[in-house]
Design a protein around this motif. Sequence first.
Motif, PDB file in Angstrom:
ATOM      1  N   VAL A  97       0.820  -1.218   0.000  1.00  0.00           N
ATOM      2  CA  VAL A  97       0.000   0.000   0.000  1.00  0.00           C
ATOM      3  C   VAL A  97       0.852   1.265   0.000  1.00  0.00           C
ATOM      4  O   VAL A  97       0.570   2.227  -0.699  1.00  0.00           O
ATOM      5  CB  VAL A  97      -0.949   0.004   1.228  1.00  0.00           C
ATOM      6  CG1 VAL A  97      -1.598   1.369   1.401  1.00  0.00           C
ATOM      7  CG2 VAL A  97      -2.025  -1.074   1.060  1.00  0.00           C
ATOM      8  N   ALA A  98       1.914   1.270   0.782  1.00  0.00           N
ATOM      9  CA  ALA A  98       2.632   2.517   1.056  1.00  0.00           C
ATOM     10  C   ALA A  98       3.407   3.054  -0.138  1.00  0.00           C
ATOM     11  O   ALA A  98       3.850   2.296  -1.004  1.00  0.00           O
ATOM     12  CB  ALA A  98       3.596   2.305   2.218  1.00  0.00           C
ATOM     13  N   GLN A  99       3.563   4.353  -0.146  1.00  0.00           N
ATOM     14  CA  GLN A  99       4.640   4.948  -0.947  1.00  0.00           C
ATOM     15  C   GLN A  99       5.698   5.407   0.059  1.00  0.00           C
ATOM     16  O   GLN A  99       6.552   4.629   0.433  1.00  0.00           O
ATOM     17  CB  GLN A  99       4.115   6.061  -1.850  1.00  0.00           C
ATOM     18  CG  GLN A  99       3.371   5.478  -3.052  1.00  0.00           C
ATOM     19  CD  GLN A  99       2.937   6.510  -4.062  1.00  0.00           C
ATOM     20  OE1 GLN A  99       3.571   7.520  -4.270  1.00  0.00           O
ATOM     21  NE2 GLN A  99       1.812   6.246  -4.708  1.00  0.00           N
ATOM     22  N   CYS A 100       5.596   6.661   0.546  1.00  0.00           N
ATOM     23  CA  CYS A 100       6.612   7.053   1.537  1.00  0.00           C
ATOM     24  C   CYS A 100       6.383   6.332   2.860  1.00  0.00           C
ATOM     25  O   CYS A 100       7.317   6.088   3.607  1.00  0.00           O
ATOM     26  CB  CYS A 100       6.650   8.562   1.715  1.00  0.00           C
ATOM     27  SG  CYS A 100       5.485   9.272   2.890  1.00  0.00           S
ATOM     28  N   GLY A 101       5.129   6.026   3.183  1.00  0.00           N
ATOM     29  CA  GLY A 101       4.828   5.239   4.372  1.00  0.00           C
ATOM     30  C   GLY A 101       4.591   6.044   5.638  1.00  0.00           C
ATOM     31  O   GLY A 101       4.204   5.484   6.661  1.00  0.00           O
ATOM     32  N   TYR A 102       4.793   7.358   5.549  1.00  0.00           N
ATOM     33  CA  TYR A 102       4.750   8.161   6.779  1.00  0.00           C
ATOM     34  C   TYR A 102       3.371   8.157   7.441  1.00  0.00           C
ATOM     35  O   TYR A 102       3.272   8.095   8.655  1.00  0.00           O
ATOM     36  CB  TYR A 102       5.179   9.600   6.456  1.00  0.00           C
ATOM     37  CG  TYR A 102       5.452  10.429   7.690  1.00  0.00           C
ATOM     38  CD1 TYR A 102       6.630  10.264   8.413  1.00  0.00           C
ATOM     39  CD2 TYR A 102       4.544  11.378   8.142  1.00  0.00           C
ATOM     40  CE1 TYR A 102       6.895  11.016   9.542  1.00  0.00           C
ATOM     41  CE2 TYR A 102       4.802  12.144   9.269  1.00  0.00           C
ATOM     42  CZ  TYR A 102       5.984  11.956   9.971  1.00  0.00           C
ATOM     43  OH  TYR A 102       6.240  12.706  11.094  1.00  0.00           O
ATOM     44  N   CYS A 103       2.322   8.200   6.645  1.00  0.00           N
ATOM     45  CA  CYS A 103       0.958   8.259   7.211  1.00  0.00           C
ATOM     46  C   CYS A 103       0.421   6.896   7.571  1.00  0.00           C
ATOM     47  O   CYS A 103      -0.651   6.792   8.167  1.00  0.00           O
ATOM     48  CB  CYS A 103       0.002   8.906   6.207  1.00  0.00           C
ATOM     49  SG  CYS A 103      -0.395   7.814   4.804  1.00  0.00           S
TER      50      CYS A 103
ATOM     51  N   MET B  72      12.161   8.319  -0.840  1.00  0.00           N
ATOM     52  CA  MET B  72      11.168   9.266  -0.324  1.00  0.00           C
ATOM     53  C   MET B  72       9.752   8.820  -0.658  1.00  0.00           C
ATOM     54  O   MET B  72       8.813   9.603  -0.612  1.00  0.00           O
ATOM     55  CB  MET B  72      11.431  10.657  -0.901  1.00  0.00           C
ATOM     56  CG  MET B  72      11.545  10.659  -2.414  1.00  0.00           C
ATOM     57  SD  MET B  72      12.115  12.254  -3.026  1.00  0.00           S
ATOM     58  CE  MET B  72      12.601  11.808  -4.701  1.00  0.00           C
ATOM     59  N   GLY B  73       9.636   7.531  -1.023  1.00  0.00           N
ATOM     60  CA  GLY B  73       8.321   7.030  -1.398  1.00  0.00           C
ATOM     61  C   GLY B  73       8.214   6.704  -2.873  1.00  0.00           C
ATOM     62  O   GLY B  73       7.209   6.169  -3.321  1.00  0.00           O
ATOM     63  N   GLN B 203       7.617  -2.995  -1.212  1.00  0.00           N
ATOM     64  CA  GLN B 203       8.810  -2.255  -0.794  1.00  0.00           C
ATOM     65  C   GLN B 203       9.549  -3.004   0.312  1.00  0.00           C
ATOM     66  O   GLN B 203       8.926  -3.559   1.223  1.00  0.00           O
ATOM     67  CB  GLN B 203       8.429  -0.876  -0.273  1.00  0.00           C
ATOM     68  CG  GLN B 203       7.959   0.076  -1.352  1.00  0.00           C
ATOM     69  CD  GLN B 203       7.961   1.508  -0.840  1.00  0.00           C
ATOM     70  OE1 GLN B 203       9.006   2.107  -0.622  1.00  0.00           O
ATOM     71  NE2 GLN B 203       6.782   2.064  -0.653  1.00  0.00           N
ATOM     72  N   ILE B 209       7.393  -0.302   7.998  1.00  0.00           N
ATOM     73  CA  ILE B 209       6.328   0.702   7.871  1.00  0.00           C
ATOM     74  C   ILE B 209       5.064   0.236   8.585  1.00  0.00           C
ATOM     75  O   ILE B 209       4.454   0.991   9.343  1.00  0.00           O
ATOM     76  CB  ILE B 209       6.037   0.993   6.376  1.00  0.00           C
ATOM     77  CG1 ILE B 209       7.209   1.754   5.746  1.00  0.00           C
ATOM     78  CG2 ILE B 209       4.732   1.788   6.212  1.00  0.00           C
ATOM     79  CD1 ILE B 209       7.150   1.863   4.237  1.00  0.00           C
ATOM     80  N   PHE B 216      12.221   6.978   9.586  1.00  0.00           N
ATOM     81  CA  PHE B 216      12.264   8.287   8.929  1.00  0.00           C
ATOM     82  C   PHE B 216      13.241   9.224   9.639  1.00  0.00           C
ATOM     83  O   PHE B 216      13.635   8.982  10.785  1.00  0.00           O
ATOM     84  CB  PHE B 216      10.859   8.904   8.936  1.00  0.00           C
ATOM     85  CG  PHE B 216       9.864   8.101   8.162  1.00  0.00           C
ATOM     86  CD1 PHE B 216       9.665   8.343   6.810  1.00  0.00           C
ATOM     87  CD2 PHE B 216       9.134   7.090   8.775  1.00  0.00           C
ATOM     88  CE1 PHE B 216       8.747   7.590   6.080  1.00  0.00           C
ATOM     89  CE2 PHE B 216       8.218   6.335   8.048  1.00  0.00           C
ATOM     90  CZ  PHE B 216       8.025   6.586   6.700  1.00  0.00           C
ATOM     91  N   LEU B 354       4.151  15.080   4.252  1.00  0.00           N
ATOM     92  CA  LEU B 354       3.479  14.808   5.530  1.00  0.00           C
ATOM     93  C   LEU B 354       4.476  14.752   6.694  1.00  0.00           C
ATOM     94  O   LEU B 354       4.149  15.137   7.811  1.00  0.00           O
ATOM     95  CB  LEU B 354       2.647  13.528   5.455  1.00  0.00           C
ATOM     96  CG  LEU B 354       1.577  13.457   6.550  1.00  0.00           C
ATOM     97  CD1 LEU B 354       0.629  14.642   6.501  1.00  0.00           C
ATOM     98  CD2 LEU B 354       0.792  12.170   6.468  1.00  0.00           C
ATOM     99  N   ARG B 401      15.034   7.677   5.289  1.00  0.00           N
ATOM    100  CA  ARG B 401      13.823   7.650   4.489  1.00  0.00           C
ATOM    101  C   ARG B 401      13.070   8.956   4.701  1.00  0.00           C
ATOM    102  O   ARG B 401      12.944   9.435   5.833  1.00  0.00           O
ATOM    103  CB  ARG B 401      12.947   6.476   4.919  1.00  0.00           C
ATOM    104  CG  ARG B 401      11.766   6.231   4.003  1.00  0.00           C
ATOM    105  CD  ARG B 401      10.906   5.060   4.468  1.00  0.00           C
ATOM    106  NE  ARG B 401       9.863   4.804   3.488  1.00  0.00           N
ATOM    107  CZ  ARG B 401      10.006   3.995   2.444  1.00  0.00           C
ATOM    108  NH1 ARG B 401      11.122   3.309   2.284  1.00  0.00           N
ATOM    109  NH2 ARG B 401       9.034   3.844   1.566  1.00  0.00           N
ATOM    110  N   ALA B 402      12.590   9.543   3.616  1.00  0.00           N
ATOM    111  CA  ALA B 402      11.851  10.807   3.709  1.00  0.00           C
ATOM    112  C   ALA B 402      10.364  10.544   3.590  1.00  0.00           C
ATOM    113  O   ALA B 402       9.930   9.777   2.736  1.00  0.00           O
ATOM    114  CB  ALA B 402      12.296  11.765   2.607  1.00  0.00           C
ATOM    115  N   GLY B 404       7.909  11.652   2.102  1.00  0.00           N
ATOM    116  CA  GLY B 404       7.478  12.427   0.942  1.00  0.00           C
ATOM    117  C   GLY B 404       8.572  13.371   0.475  1.00  0.00           C
ATOM    118  O   GLY B 404       9.318  13.930   1.273  1.00  0.00           O
ATOM    119  N   ASN B 650       1.619   2.162  -8.388  1.00  0.00           N
ATOM    120  CA  ASN B 650       1.393   3.029  -7.233  1.00  0.00           C
ATOM    121  C   ASN B 650       1.784   4.471  -7.551  1.00  0.00           C
ATOM    122  O   ASN B 650       1.085   5.416  -7.182  1.00  0.00           O
ATOM    123  CB  ASN B 650       2.200   2.496  -6.034  1.00  0.00           C
ATOM    124  CG  ASN B 650       1.485   2.689  -4.708  1.00  0.00           C
ATOM    125  OD1 ASN B 650       0.463   3.372  -4.628  1.00  0.00           O
ATOM    126  ND2 ASN B 650       2.014   2.101  -3.657  1.00  0.00           N
TER     127      ASN B 650
END
Lengths: 162, 746
Positions: A97-103, B72-73, B203, B209, B216, B354, B401-402, B404, B650
């Motif tokens: 699911v994730a891209q950057c994963g932060y959220c 960064m995603g 990933q 994650i 991050f 974010l 890791r960023a 975004g 994605n």
Amino acid sequence: MSKYTLTINGQSRSVDVASDTPLLWVLRDSLDLVGTKYGCGVGMCGACTIHLNGVPTRACMTPVSTVGKMKVTTIEGLAAESGKLHPVQQAWSDLDVAQCGYCQSGQIMTAAALLKDNPKPNDEDIDGAMAGNLCRCATYMRIRAGIKLAAGLTTAGQGGAR
Amino acid sequence: MSTPTLAQSVGRRDFLKLTGLAGGGFALAFYIRSGGEAAAADAAATGDFAPNAFVRISPTGAVTIVSKQPEMGQGVKTSLPMIIAEQLEVPWKDISIEQGDFDEKKYGGQSAGGSQSTPSNYDNFHVVGATVRTMLVQAAAQTWGVPVTECRAEKATVIHTSGKKLTYGQLVAKASALPVPAKDAVTLKQPKDFKLLGTRIAQFDTPKIVTGKSLFGIDVKLPGMLYAIYEKCPAFGGKVVSANLDQIKTLPGVKDAFILEGNGKVKELVPGVAIIADSTWSAFSARKQLKIVWDEGKVVNESWETFVTQAKEKSTQPGQRTLRKDGDPDAALASATKTVEAHYTYPFISHANLEPQNTTAHWHDGIMEIWSPTQIPSIGTGMVNRVLGIAPDKIKLHLNRAGGGFGRRIGADYLIEAAAIAQKVNAPVKLTWSREDDLRHDQYRPGGIHFLKGGVDAKGKVVAWKNHCFTFGEGGSPGSGGGLSGDEFPGRWIANYHAEQTMFDTGWPMGPWRAPGSCVFAWVMHSFIDELAHAGGRDPLELRLELLGDKDEMPAGNPGGAAKGKQPPAGYNVARMRNVLKFAAEKAGWGTKKFAKGSGAGLAFHFSHRGYFAQVAEVTVSKDGQLKVDRFVTGVDIGAQVVNLSGAENQVEGSVIDAMGVLMYQELNIERGRTVQSNFNDYPMIRITDAPAKIETHFLKTAFPTTGLGEPALPPVAPAICNAIFAATGKRVRQFPLSRTDLRWT
């Protein structure tokens, strides 16, 4: 500074912090539970979503002094003690699911609470429950798919990593 | 166990030979050699086989690939190692990936921007993997005393035709003693044999994650670490006159507070007040007590609305510079059967990663050690060197890791702030920006206004095009992505064409935003093309194909005003665009569907970042003006090979919804030299409720080199949707965001 004893992921944890400290920063700075994320500090993005007695809650808007004996569950405590992932975590992994994963820890916590209340949500239920969680990378299609997979409403094969 | 290092065993002539390998050029020699010495030295201590900076195999058979690009995603920490793994013949599940620190002498370029990570590493990484595999096969052949041609590699094992097997782990010692093979001894595995590339791979960081592990930049924690905030003047370029530092220092948890003067550049070290505390919350709380007297500077006289008014006044006057002029547009307009005149406006917007900007820095032993989520690490280290006077070899940068990128973390203002603060603090210190800092001190995508005139003849053919665009910049050149190129489509395609530009010089910080330039120009051009199609009674697809014409290549012109952060002038492969446009239209069923009033389809295409994209939107607009995207179809030509299908899809889906969010909501107003908005309550971002019902991504495989996907899917999204809105309602959207256009219909 005041002492608080909190129940976090089934464990008793003591901290000595200012009473207005948001639970978010207690988790991140005092307890090294950094899975709960800071995104906005005003309850608009959902990156800091945790469960208080099972209810999805914004940790950035929850002063530590208000937590009391409520049970705090964070993303670190969502999987079973055996390490077996929660179905939502598993679906997120399976669908990449994730891209950057932060959220995503916030997304997963909200989704897990949704499925507890409503094990077979329809599209409207999903969008309604997840509307408070921003994903800046906009992985919303996979978030929807992840919830359906976790709910057993779909099987794998609809994009994502499988 | 001590083993001779490969780097040492290869003479200069061998390096030169290596440069002849497929696709590698200088970079290949660099990859194989550089880092080899360091990697081999480390490996010698552990008995690992580490013939280059990217691959390490231990005697137990553990395979580690080092990923050099910032993540960064966009997925490069997974997709680029997949290329090495494919050639190396190691099952993906058995590979571990490490993020490399910033070290371009060891790894080569580590810049993640411009969708260049894939195209600039693709060929080299094939060779890196194949070279290591070749050495392992040679080691097995030597062990058995058989020709290498009787051996093959499969699943981290070398197998002889007799059935004998040796695992990579068993071959480590022997392989470590071999020289790097010569050119003709390295055989690249061919695409028909690929088992990994083109499949869907999650990933590598996914387990971390989904379980909330430290990952991050903002998660960094070091022993004895302190926490910092940095308050800057709300007006861009303002300076600190004085602050109540003595009072701040008495507050709970506060360790120190001080003023930094800045280096006079609005995108580098901006003046401000730092508070150092024992926790993030202590620092945030103390910040509320700050009383600062600012010298706000000259930008307090500058507001967006004032510039828009000025642009309207100046729109009929000649522009400051002509970007391109072909034929006689005025005469062609005068003799056109129909003419259309319109202006298109887009505001400044923020990146709004974010994960708020942050960096941890520790000034110790004469070394500035930094942990940062950054896209182009050399910009940050260069700034630390220039602004703080620290020698390059005394700067150590770890890449986190960023949360975004979107171009924001090409800027290194937050990194230099953390380093400048750390230089005054005798401990590691983590600087965390608040969300308000992030929105108020971004390096924004410049806004712009385009005044267009176009004409069509009796057959609806486009015969004239004029555009006077107004942009923003500083020091005489447009902000990143603000400068229209004379080559921007449809420049070069229309015989009577004039593009001119007027720039407002401001002190506002601007920077690259996902597909700089393209992210707005595609909307302007494809919306206006649509206006001309309807004026001439032509089908929007058919008119676009006519416009593209029959030539297969359109050479680069000599564009003026090419923007920083945009691709250099490039030839345009018209055949690829025609093909992907027809492909997307066919997938979408363009022209075969009947839509009820309130629903409709629109399309657009764009070439950027070496990728050819065409998109079709199907939308419904309710009578009360609410937009719903029912279906969104993308046709993609990024060449011969999708690397990771999961990541690729994605990226496209994210680009589609990101572009929708910009169209529907994003607007960053600047008044009196400062932002009006400050957090997500007044700067709304797109949420799941607006995501399309259906997004389809179709890859058109072509024989061209593989290129990147972080940006090029985004530009045609907004025009495709706006053109669909017109088809549905007859309402033309000429201003971002959508809330500024009344879409109600009866």
